[in-house]
Structures are given as structure tokens and as C-alpha cells.
Design an enzyme around this catalytic site. Structure first.
Site, PDB file in Angstrom:
ATOM      1  N   SER A  65       0.843  -1.189   0.000  1.00 45.15           N
ATOM      2  CA  SER A  65       0.000   0.000   0.000  1.00 45.15           C
ATOM      3  C   SER A  65       0.874   1.232   0.000  1.00 45.15           C
ATOM      4  O   SER A  65       2.092   1.140   0.194  1.00 45.15           O
ATOM      5  CB  SER A  65      -0.898   0.025   1.244  1.00 45.15           C
ATOM      6  N   ARG A 114       0.365  -3.927  -7.017  1.00 43.63           N
ATOM      7  CA  ARG A 114      -0.906  -4.554  -6.624  1.00 43.63           C
ATOM      8  C   ARG A 114      -2.045  -3.744  -7.221  1.00 43.63           C
ATOM      9  O   ARG A 114      -1.948  -2.529  -7.372  1.00 43.63           O
ATOM     10  CB  ARG A 114      -1.041  -4.566  -5.084  1.00 43.63           C
ATOM     11  N   THR A 143      -7.496   1.638   4.039  1.00 39.97           N
ATOM     12  CA  THR A 143      -7.192   0.738   5.149  1.00 39.97           C
ATOM     13  C   THR A 143      -8.136   0.944   6.321  1.00 39.97           C
ATOM     14  O   THR A 143      -8.605  -0.033   6.933  1.00 39.97           O
ATOM     15  CB  THR A 143      -5.737   0.927   5.608  1.00 39.97           C
ATOM     16  N   CYS A 156       1.699  -6.365 -17.309  1.00 39.06           N
ATOM     17  CA  CYS A 156       2.218  -7.113 -16.152  1.00 39.06           C
ATOM     18  C   CYS A 156       3.458  -6.427 -15.598  1.00 39.06           C
ATOM     19  O   CYS A 156       4.423  -6.185 -16.331  1.00 39.06           O
ATOM     20  CB  CYS A 156       2.543  -8.547 -16.559  1.00 39.06           C
ATOM     21  N   CYS A 194       5.596 -14.192 -10.718  1.00 37.21           N
ATOM     22  CA  CYS A 194       4.317 -13.583 -10.342  1.00 37.21           C
ATOM     23  C   CYS A 194       4.361 -12.980  -8.938  1.00 37.21           C
ATOM     24  O   CYS A 194       4.741 -13.642  -7.966  1.00 37.21           O
ATOM     25  CB  CYS A 194       3.211 -14.624 -10.415  1.00 37.21           C
ATOM     26  N   CYS A 224      -0.287  -9.587  -8.201  1.00 36.01           N
ATOM     27  CA  CYS A 224      -0.956  -8.278  -8.300  1.00 36.01           C
ATOM     28  C   CYS A 224      -2.355  -8.398  -8.868  1.00 36.01           C
ATOM     29  O   CYS A 224      -3.176  -7.502  -8.684  1.00 36.01           O
ATOM     30  CB  CYS A 224      -0.112  -7.306  -9.121  1.00 36.01           C
ATOM     31  N   CYS A 247      -3.265  -9.153 -14.597  1.00 34.92           N
ATOM     32  CA  CYS A 247      -3.488  -9.915 -15.825  1.00 34.92           C
ATOM     33  C   CYS A 247      -4.927 -10.380 -15.957  1.00 34.92           C
ATOM     34  O   CYS A 247      -5.523 -10.302 -17.047  1.00 34.92           O
ATOM     35  CB  CYS A 247      -2.536 -11.105 -15.884  1.00 34.92           C
TER      36      CYS A 247
END
Length: 637
Positions: free
Chosen positions: A118, A370, A406, A575, A606, A609, A612
Site C-alpha cells: 500500500s 498490486r 485501510t 504485467c 508472479c 498483483c 493480468c
């Protein structure tokens, strides 16, 4: 009660997870659960080697015994701020009432906090309610936000803008959300929440009615371990464990695989006429900068460069403690140009004087990416269903103009906990289910009522028209003007709601309408190549396991024809971890090619996130959970 030593043993022996898993499961089998009869299992076979990718489904004759733990009271899937807040709140309420409520929390990361990424400027509103003495307990909120600035960036210059009131950060803290999550995990363990890191929720256990229709959920099955690339059991094979509970809270984060299945199967969007969820991809780095370039407590946000006027996005730079600076770029995934690369835009951004003057002479110490929910109030699905509820980012409680979510996620978990404890008490008082094999599933309707009355929904409703306002002929300029009027003058009271009409993948236009973007080469000082960046995430997956990123129905040829033929292969650019490559047919083994190209999936890279599965134009990429414990290992993010 299950021994509290088990989770600690699992963490201490993470490198030997299969053995630790076996100890864990036998401990359960001997104390709390029953073994199901051996049944043939249905296995998805996914193979990837030497550029060859295939996907097929076949019946196997493997006889397995799945451990079933059906004595959980509240099951939580996901160890982020929402899930941990829910777990803590359940235990707090149980203690107040003198009740014994067993809470199990599953987390796919090797440790709590490993998969948390974050900005993050944390508004402590929910934390103040959940753990009022958090300072005395050592919560890692050490750097208060002291100064705010809003900047418009041109290609080489910058203009300071009036700071929007809703983005004021007085009373907030600049934090590593990964560390905050780890600390919340410690508080949950002290309350005897059973936390099992390294165990991903892989499948939903459905509650089916007499007609066979799925009416809710009973729990989840964790992922199998010890399965080879070919989908066959290895020597250390252990089938996933089935956890059942009257209440399951789904807190996987944005675009979670289980939450997407539940939303689809139970029509949770149609039930409340919710818009499609839209997302942004957040690319982030943490730098240790020279002391003379560090301004502790400074919170900077910017719009403009490197985005064009019709691509939604913005950047941030937060000066943390200990000469650390967190900076990043968020790009709305509703962008049109298939040649755009969010990763490359971020690398280009750092060369702008506004960022370069802070970063020069410093060291990049962390990287991550992310997706972020951006749909807002109108994209929130139905939150409750028989057997459980969606909390946190699984539901989409991010305040986009405030650039925070959050505190909302934590509050949603706390309110779900309150509803869960009340529902369990009512069932116990009524004796419901006694003598019945299958009692009626609990539907947490009170959770929605609590959310509607909370400051979470009031906050999201007030800014509901900000994000969709950027879909206008003037792009960025029109959106900024509208957002200023709506939030400052009308304060969200206008009698209409702008809609999120399309999913992000529907916004991508054919490559024929654009020119390729030539991005500058990285200099290795301010900008980096993508593999160097991925190395800073600590990402790792067991090599000999099924590829967790697959093409629907295994039809790679058609995927290439559509995504390369029409869009010139945007997966290779969207990506942020170099997972996808469209290579020449001679470099991809015997996979059937199309247009002289073949798709290679480097699943080891990977970083979870989920971009894709959101942005692929034909929606053929399926993200499934790998073996638990794999993926990134964030700590500073």
C-alpha cells in the site's frame, strides 16, 4: 482447543512446509476433526517447461483423505488489515461476553504482511476503536504526516496546486502497511486467534439446497501441496484441508479468486444493481535517500506527467522514518492504449526533476505492485450471503479521492465481527441446528445494516461521483474541475450517481488506433529493468508445481490470435513482473502457434498483483492460487 504451538512450528519450519503441514493436519485429526473416506480426486493438470504451456482437465485415480475441520466458529480467509481486525474484534467481544469462539485465519503469504502492499498513509480512526492503546502496544506508526502538497507535473516542470481538503492528512501516519499487518497479527495471536500462514483458500465449499443450487458457502478448502507441474502427486503430496464454519469472512483483498467466484455464483452484483468493479494498478518502490533530501512527514501527491490527459492516474511520494521514502504511480486500468506499460511509465516518472532531486544518490530497497479497487460506492456488491460476508478490499471500500482504504477495510472487518458474534449467540440461544445434520446457513444481514449506518458508507457515498467523472471529453482537466465542484461545493449531495459502465478490459482499444510507445532504457540509478525490480520483491514459488496462471480451456492459439492479432500482446506490457511473453514460435517448443507467436508464462515471477486477470482484453487469463507461502515477501511496503 488446538495447541497454540502449531502455527509457530509452521512458521519456524517454513522451508520444510510439507512436513510441518503433516504435523498440523495430524494434530487436527487427533484432536478436533474427522477424516473423510478416500475418494477419487479431480485434478487440473497444468504443465510448463521449455516454453511449452498446456492446460487440460482429467480424472486421476489418486486416493486421498482430506482432513475436515468442522468445529470452527468464524473462518477468515486473508490476513490483511480487514481480516485481522475482524479476528481481533471477534475475540474481544467473546472475552467481554465470557464466550468461547474459535477463530481460524488463513493467509496465503508465508508470513502475515508478506503480501500486503500500500501507499500508505494510515488514518488511525478504526485502529483507535479496535485497539485504543496501540501506542503503548508498540504499533509501528512512528512517522506522523506533517505536511501536505498537491502538484501538477508537466513533462519537465511542476506547479503547486491548492490542496484538496479531503486529502488533508493531519492526524495520520506514514507507515509500512506490511509492518502494520504483521503487528496486527501479533495482537490477534495474543487473543488466541489461530493463524495459519502459508495456507491459501483454494476452493469454496458450497452449501447446496435440495435442488442442487448453490445457496451459500460452508467454508473453504486450502490448496494441495506436493503436486508436480504435470499435476501428479509427489512424494510429499498432501491434499488441501477443508475448514467449515457457520460464518466465513472473505478478506482476500482486491480481485480475490474466491471472492470473484462467490460474487459470480451468488449474483451478488445483480442483487443490489452494483456497477462493475474498476481497478488501478499501483507500482511502488521504497528508497533510502540521502539525509539532506529527506523531509520527514512530507506527503506529496501529483497528477499530470507521466500520464496523458485521457489516462487516469496519479503519483505519490511519502517521506517515512529513517530516511526512507515511499513513492509510486497508480494507473487506472480503464486506459485505452494497449501499448501503455504502467511499469515503464513509473520508471520514466522518476527522472522528472520533482522526484529525481529526492532520489539522486539514494538506494532503491524495495519494489512491489498490486491492483486497487477504484469503483467506489456504486461498485460495492451485496456484502452478505448465506454462510458468510465480504469484508475489506474484497468488497471495495477504497476512498479513491482520499487515496485511502485501510481504515475503511478495518472498520468493515470490525462490523462483520460484531454481526457474526451476535448471530452465533442467537443461534446458540435458540438451539438452532441441534440434532440436525445441516442447519440453515447464517445470513449476516445485520452486517449490511451496520455498514450503512457507519462512517464508511457515508464517506464513500460523498465521493461516489469523483472517479467516474474522469470519463469525459476533457479527460483529466474535466475530471479535476468536476471533482473540485462536487467535493467542495456540493459535498456529494447531488441527486444523481455517475455510473461505472464498463469493465476495465472492455476499455482497451485495438492497437491499430495507436502508435507503439518508445520507452527510454533504464539507467540503473533512478530507473531499472523489470527483472531487477522483481528481484527486490523477494518473490519465490516452488519450481515443480502447477502453473497457477492459465488460459481458459487451454486454448492458447485462440488467445494469441485475439490478443496479439488485435491488441499486439498487451499482457507483456501491463504485467509489472515480466510474467507474460509472446515469443517467436521457434522459441516456444511444440505449443501450437498463431501469427508466428506463442505465449510463455513465467509464473515464477508472479507477484500476485492480479492485473493480468483484470486487463486481458478477452478475459482468458485465469489466476489460481499457487502453493501457499509462494509469492512476494514484502516487509517495507
Amino acid at each position: 482447543m488446538l495447541s497454540r504451538q502449531v502455527p509457530r512450528v509452521m512458521r519456524a519450519q517454513r522451508a520444510l512446509r510439507p512436513a510441518a503441514t503433516q504435523v498440523f493436519r495430524f494434530a487436527h485429526a487427533s484432536t478436533r476433526v474427522a477424516m473423510r473416506p478416500a475418494l477419487p480426486s479431480r485434478t487440473i493438470v497444468r504443465a510448463f517447461s521449455a516454453g511449452r504451456v498446456c492446460c487440460e482437465e482429467e480424472e486421476t485415480s489418486v486416493e486421498t483423505e482430506r482432513v475436515v475441520d468442522d468445529e470452527v466458529d468464524v473462518l477468515i480467509v486473508g490476513g490483511g488489515p480487514a481480516g485481522l481486525s475482524a479476528a481481533i474484534k471477534v475475540k474481544q467481544l467473546a472475552k467481554e461476553r465470557g464466550e468461547e469462539i474459535r477463530v481460524v485465519l488463513l493467509e496465503k503469504g508465508a508470513e502475515i504482511g508478506n503480501h500486503i502492499l500500500s501507499g500508505a498513509v494510515l488514518q488511525p480512526t478504526a485502529l483507535d476503536e479496535l485497539i485504543p492503546d496501540w501506542k503503548e502496544k508498540g504499533a509501528p506508526l512512528n512517522q506522523p504526516a506533517l505536511h501536505d502538497e498537491m502538484v501538477f507535473l508537466t513533462e519537465s516542470g511542476s506547479v503547486h496546486l491548492p490542496h484538496p481538503p479531503q486529502m488533508t492528512n493531519k492526524g495520520n501516519y506514514i507507515v509500512s502497511l506490511s509492518r502494520v499487518a504483521a503487528w496486527l497479527g501479533e495482537q490477534a495471536e495474543e487473543l488466541e486467534v489461530e493463524i495459519y500462514p502459508g495456507f491459501a483458500g483454494a476452493e469454496v465449499v458450497w452449501d447446496e439446497g435440495p435442488d442442487g443450487k448453490k445457496r451459500g458457502i460452508k467454508g473453504v478448502v486450502t490448496n494441495d501441496i506436493g503436486v508436480s507441474k504435470e499435476g501428479k502427486p509427489k512424494d510429499n503430496y498432501e491434499p488441501g484441508m477443508e475448514f467449515r464454519a457457520p460464518i466465513t469472512l472473505i478478506a482476500e483483498g482486491a480481485h480475490g479468486s474466491l471472492s470473484q467466484k462467490i460474487i459470480k455464483e451468488l449474483n451478488l452484483r445483480d442483487a443490489v444493481d452494483a456497477d462493475p468493479q474498476t481497478y488501478g494498478i499501483g507500482i511502488k518502490e521504497v528508497w533510502r535517500v540521502k539525509p539532506e533530501n529527506h523531509k520527514a512527514g512530507l506527503v506529496s501527491h501529483s497528477i499530470g506527467f507521466p500520464m496523458d490527459m485521457h489516462t487516469y492516474g496519479g503519483s505519490f511520494m511519502y517521506h517515512m522514518e529513517d530516511n526512507l521514502v515511499s513513492l509510486g504511480l497508480v494507473v487506472g486500468l480503464d486506459y485505452e492504449n494497449p501499448y501503455l506499460s504502467p511499469f515503464q511509465e513509473f520508471q520514466r516518472m522518476k527522472h522528472h526533476p520533482f522526484f529525481a532531486k529526492t532520489l539522486e544518490g539514494g538506494d532503491c530497497v524495495a519494489y512491489g505492485a498490486r491492483v486497487i479497487n477504484e469503483g467506489g460506492y456504486q461498485s460495492i456488491p451485496k456484502l452478505h450471503f448465506p454462510g458468510g460476508a465480504l469484508i475489506g478490499c474484497s468488497a471495495g471500500f477504497v476512498n479513491v479521492p482520499k487515496i485511502k482504504g485501510t481504515h475503511n477495510a478495518m472498520k468493515s472487518g470490525m462490523l462483520a465481527a460484531e454481526a457474526a458474534v451476535d448471530a452465533l449467540a442467537k443461534r446458540g440461544a435458540a438451539g438452532e441446528g441441534e440434532g440436525e445434520a445441516e442447519p440453515e446457513p447464517i445470513d449476516l444481514k445485520e452486517y449490511k445494516e451496520k455498514m450503512d449506518e457507519s462512517w464508511v458508507m457515508k464517506e464513500l457515498y460523498e465521493v461516489r461521483n469523483v472517479r467516474p467523472s474522469f470519463h469525459n471529453p476533457l479527460g483529466l482537466i474535466g475530471g479535476v474541475i468536476w471533482s473540485g465542484l462536487d467535493t467542495l461545493l456540493f459535498k456529494g449531495r447531488l441527486p444523481f450517481t455517475l455510473r461505472n459502465k464498463k469493465e476495465d478490459h472492455e476499455c482497451t482499444k485495438p492497437a491499430s488506433e495507436f502508435k507503439p510507445i518508445e520507452y527510454p532504457k533504464p539507467d540503473g540509478k533512478l530507473s531499472f529493468d523489470i527483472l531487477t525490480s522483481v528481484s527486490r520483491t523477494g518473490t519465490n514459488h516452488a519450481e515443480d508445481q502447477p502453473v497457477h496462471l492459465v488460459v481458459k480451456e487451454g486454448n492458447y492459439k485462440e488467445h494469441v490470435e485475439r490478443n496479439v492479432g488485435t491488441f499486439d500482446g498487451p499482457l507483456g506490457r501491463v504485467c509489472p513482473a515480466a510474467v507474460y511473453e509472446y515469443v517467436n514460435k521457434e522459441d516456444a517448443g511444440d505449443q501450437e502457434d498463431a501469427l508466428g507467436k506463442k505465449l510463455v508464462i513465467n509464473s515464477q515471477n508472479c507477484i500476485h498483483c492480479k492485473t493480468c486477470s483484470i486487463k486481458t482484453p478477452d478475459q482468458t487469463i485465469v489466476w489460481t492460487v499457487p502453493e501457499g507461502g509462494g509469492g512476494p515477501k514484502y516487509s517495507l511496503t
